[in-house]
Write a protein that holds these residues in place. Structure first.
Motif, short mmCIF file in Angstrom:
data_model
loop_
_atom_site.label_atom_id
_atom_site.label_comp_id
_atom_site.label_asym_id
_atom_site.label_seq_id
_atom_site.Cartn_x
_atom_site.Cartn_y
_atom_site.Cartn_z
N ALA A 168 28.02 49.50 50.78
CA ALA A 168 27.46 48.88 49.58
C ALA A 168 28.50 48.02 48.87
CB ALA A 168 26.94 49.95 48.62
N MET A 169 29.75 48.47 48.80
CA MET A 169 30.76 47.72 48.07
C MET A 169 31.03 46.37 48.75
SD MET A 169 34.50 48.98 46.70
CE MET A 169 33.73 50.39 45.92
N ASP A 170 30.99 46.35 50.08
CA ASP A 170 31.18 45.07 50.79
C ASP A 170 30.09 44.09 50.41
OD1 ASP A 170 32.14 47.46 52.45
OD2 ASP A 170 33.18 45.79 53.43
N GLN A 171 28.83 44.55 50.42
CA GLN A 171 27.72 43.66 50.08
C GLN A 171 27.81 43.21 48.63
OE1 GLN A 171 23.80 45.10 51.48
NE2 GLN A 171 24.91 46.78 52.45
N ILE A 172 28.20 44.12 47.73
CA ILE A 172 28.29 43.76 46.32
C ILE A 172 29.35 42.69 46.10
CG2 ILE A 172 28.99 44.66 44.07
CD1 ILE A 172 27.73 47.35 44.92
N LEU A 173 30.53 42.88 46.69
CA LEU A 173 31.60 41.90 46.51
C LEU A 173 31.25 40.56 47.15
CD1 LEU A 173 34.69 44.21 47.12
CD2 LEU A 173 33.98 43.19 44.95
N ASP A 174 30.62 40.61 48.32
CA ASP A 174 30.22 39.34 48.96
C ASP A 174 29.25 38.58 48.07
OD1 ASP A 174 31.79 39.69 51.16
OD2 ASP A 174 30.21 40.55 52.41
N ALA A 175 28.27 39.28 47.50
CA ALA A 175 27.28 38.61 46.66
C ALA A 175 27.92 38.04 45.41
CB ALA A 175 26.16 39.59 46.29
N LEU A 176 28.83 38.78 44.78
CA LEU A 176 29.44 38.31 43.54
C LEU A 176 30.40 37.15 43.79
CD1 LEU A 176 30.14 41.71 41.72
CD2 LEU A 176 28.24 40.13 41.37
N ILE A 177 31.21 37.24 44.85
CA ILE A 177 32.13 36.13 45.16
C ILE A 177 31.35 34.89 45.57
CG2 ILE A 177 33.96 35.38 46.71
CD1 ILE A 177 34.94 38.27 46.80
N ASP A 178 30.28 35.09 46.35
CA ASP A 178 29.45 33.96 46.75
C ASP A 178 28.83 33.29 45.54
OD1 ASP A 178 27.96 32.32 48.70
OD2 ASP A 178 26.22 33.44 47.98
N ASN A 179 28.35 34.07 44.58
CA ASN A 179 27.78 33.49 43.36
C ASN A 179 28.83 32.68 42.61
OD1 ASN A 179 25.11 34.15 43.36
ND2 ASN A 179 25.23 35.63 41.69
N ALA A 180 30.03 33.23 42.47
CA ALA A 180 31.08 32.52 41.74
C ALA A 180 31.41 31.20 42.41
CB ALA A 180 32.32 33.41 41.63
N LEU A 181 31.54 31.19 43.74
CA LEU A 181 31.85 29.95 44.46
C LEU A 181 30.69 28.97 44.40
CD1 LEU A 181 33.60 31.45 47.62
CD2 LEU A 181 34.67 30.51 45.56
N LYS A 182 29.47 29.51 44.45
CA LYS A 182 28.29 28.65 44.47
C LYS A 182 28.16 27.86 43.18
CE LYS A 182 24.75 30.71 46.02
NZ LYS A 182 23.62 31.64 46.07
N PHE A 183 28.56 28.48 42.06
CA PHE A 183 28.39 27.81 40.78
C PHE A 183 29.67 27.10 40.32
CE2 PHE A 183 25.06 31.05 40.70
CZ PHE A 183 23.96 30.23 40.42
N GLY A 184 30.57 26.80 41.25
CA GLY A 184 31.67 25.89 40.98
C GLY A 184 32.90 26.51 40.36
N ALA A 185 33.17 27.76 40.64
CA ALA A 185 34.38 28.39 40.10
C ALA A 185 35.60 27.85 40.81
CB ALA A 185 34.30 29.91 40.25
N GLY A 186 36.67 27.59 40.04
CA GLY A 186 37.91 27.14 40.64
C GLY A 186 38.82 28.30 41.00
N THR A 187 38.71 29.40 40.26
CA THR A 187 39.52 30.60 40.50
C THR A 187 38.63 31.82 40.35
OG1 THR A 187 41.50 29.51 39.60
CG2 THR A 187 41.53 31.93 39.78
N VAL A 188 38.74 32.73 41.31
CA VAL A 188 37.99 33.99 41.26
C VAL A 188 39.02 35.12 41.33
CG1 VAL A 188 36.26 35.45 42.35
CG2 VAL A 188 35.99 32.96 42.37
N THR A 189 38.98 36.00 40.35
CA THR A 189 39.91 37.13 40.28
C THR A 189 39.14 38.43 40.38
OG1 THR A 189 41.41 35.88 38.85
CG2 THR A 189 41.69 38.28 38.91
N VAL A 190 39.56 39.27 41.32
CA VAL A 190 38.98 40.60 41.45
C VAL A 190 40.02 41.59 40.93
CG1 VAL A 190 37.92 42.29 42.99
CG2 VAL A 190 37.67 39.84 43.46
N HIS A 191 39.71 42.22 39.81
CA HIS A 191 40.65 43.12 39.12
C HIS A 191 40.14 44.55 39.17
CE1 HIS A 191 43.64 44.47 36.27
NE2 HIS A 191 42.67 45.03 35.54
#
Length: 464
Positions: A344-367
């Motif tokens: 589940a965590m793999d799918q969750i992170l993939d969906a969230l990172i994909d959303n961030a990239l899709k909407f034009g994020a220049g930097t994505v930080t996973v804390h």
């Protein structure tokens, strides 16, 4: 609820017993005092019948001997006085008549003494005065003064027995009330537990229908019937979505292939429409894939959570998404593994990172950070973000912000994330960032403690 019922039962019983005990305790004291007064009054009247203040010294000596003998046998002082209040005979000689002045006055006035109730906390003596009458005239008085220690002891003993009976009744009633409350509330508590199990995903949980009062047994049967109906409807809905998604994938693939084959038979004027049609088939395919993923995520009736090394998973997903047009980095850490559904965590992170990239994020930080009993993962970006009023709707199925309608997507990504997080026993919050961006914060229960309760979740939210 059981405590409130017991308090109600015992309060009513205590009040009822007190309304009986108080008059009964008073009656016991009055009865003991009256019996002692009657017995002492008979002795005093006997002394009054023997008294003759006008007789000679020999008669006085005989009366004194009688009083002394009476005092030696019963420990009660006695005296005879004449009409002027002078002592004719007294035993013991040290007997003080100061406290008996009022009873003596009443006796010399030809009035009989009346008993005054003796209470255990009093130390006054029991005084009985009787007039000595000769030829219809009061010529003196006889009186007896008895210490009330034994009388007060008897009253206190009777009160102790009464109080012991009161305590015994309270204990027996408490045991009976506890059993009755447990028997009455057992179906209610089980209904509460079953309701919690169902809301946690155990849709097969059912309440027992053979315990408790008839009304609650009927309620349990109705609840089970309702749960069966709702579960059946949910299963039909999930099965329909899953089956429809599966069944539509093949004809959609064939349709796309045939639409692509038409490209060689179109002139220039139709190629633009042909390209738009292919894009729509791709979009429809993504929607079907999202629906299938959502149906699969919702079918976790038994969570079956496992320990997951969140740091390892985050490092793997961050490495996998490197080079996709934005800078990705991981910060922070956790003290222990977390509990989540497998993969589940793999799918969750993939969906969230994909959303961030899709909407034009220049930097994505996973804390990552440890907050009480929660392992918290932040996926933060510096993209356009969402207004405050839209954050609450972001996890709704097929909902998309009006400002992002031209961005490729189905509106199911965050819905799938929310379902997977809930099935893992976690929580999800969407927060805005300054100056722009989104902070998706997910909390998973740590494996070293019990699943987080409301206190842990509230503490987590208060820190923002």
């Amino acid at each position: 609820m059981r405590r409130r019922l017991l308090i109600s039962y015992m309060s009513l019983l205590a009040l009822s017993l007190l309304t009986l005990m108080v008059p009964l305790s008073v009656n016991l004291a009055v009865r003991e005092t009256h019996e002692s007064f009657i017995a002492q009054q008979g002795d005093t009247q006997r002394f009054a019948s023997q008294a003759d203040p006008a007789l000679g010294p020999a008669k006085n000596l005989r009366l004194r001997a009688e009083l002394v003998r009476y005092h030696e046998l019963f420990g009660i002082g006695a005296a005879v006085i004449d009409g002027e209040g002078k002592i004719v005979a007294v035993a013991p000689p040290t007997l003080s008549l100061r406290a008996a002045s009022r009873p003596i006055e009443r006796a010399l006035s030809a009035d009989q003494s009346q008993p005054e109730t003796i209470w255990p906390w009093q130390s006054a003596d029991l005084i009985v005065a009787v007039p000595v009458i000769q030829e219809g005239e009061v010529v003196g008085a006889a009186l007896t003064i008895a210490p009330t220690g034994p009388l007060r002891m008897r009253i206190a003993r009777n009160w102790a027995v009464l109080f012991a009976g009161y305590l015994l009744a309270m204990v027996l009633t408490w045991l009976a009330a506890r059993w009755l409350a447990r028997w009455t509330l057992r179906p209610v508590l089980e209904l509460d537990a079953v309701t919690h199990d169902i809301t946690s995903g155990r849709l097969d949980a059912r309440a027992a229908t053979r315990e408790g009062p008839p009304e609650l047994r009927r309620l349990a049967r109705s609840f089970n019937h309702m749960a069966d109906t709702v579960t059946d409807l949910l299963e039909r809905q999930r099965a329909f979505v899953s089956d429809a998604s599966h069944q539509l994938r093949t004809p959609l693939g064939v349709l796309r292939l045939r639409v692509e084959n038409l490209a060689d038979h179109l002139d220039e004027s139709g190629r633009r429409e042909h390209a738009l049609t292919v894009e729509e088939t791709d979009r429809l395919a993504r929607i079907l894939e999202g629906l299938l993923a959502l149906a699969t995520a919702e079918r976790h009736d038994d969570p079956g959570r496992v320990e997951v090394d969140a740091e390892d998973v985050v490092d793997g997903r961050v490495a996998a998404w490197q080079g996709q047009g934005a800078a990705l980095r991981r910060t922070g850490g956790l003290d222990a593994p977390v509990l989540a559904l497998p993969d589940a965590m793999d799918q969750i992170l993939d969906a969230l990172i994909d959303n961030a990239l899709k909407f034009g994020a220049g930097t994505v930080t996973v804390h990552l950070e440890q907050v009480e009993e929660l392992g918290v993962i932040h996926v933060m970006d510096d993209g356009p973000g969402l207004p405050e009023e839209e954050l609450a709707r972001a996890t709704e199925r097929f909902w998309r912000s009006p400002r992002h309608q031209n961005v490729d997507g189905t509106g199911l990504g965050l819905s799938i994330v929310a379902v997977l997080v809930a099935a893992s026993g976690g929580t999800i919050d969407l927060l805005g960032r300054e100056p722009t961006g989104l902070d998706v914060r997910i909390g998973f229960p740590c494996s070293t403690g019990s699943p987080p309760g409301a206190a842990a979740r509230d503490g987590w939210r208060r820190r923002t």
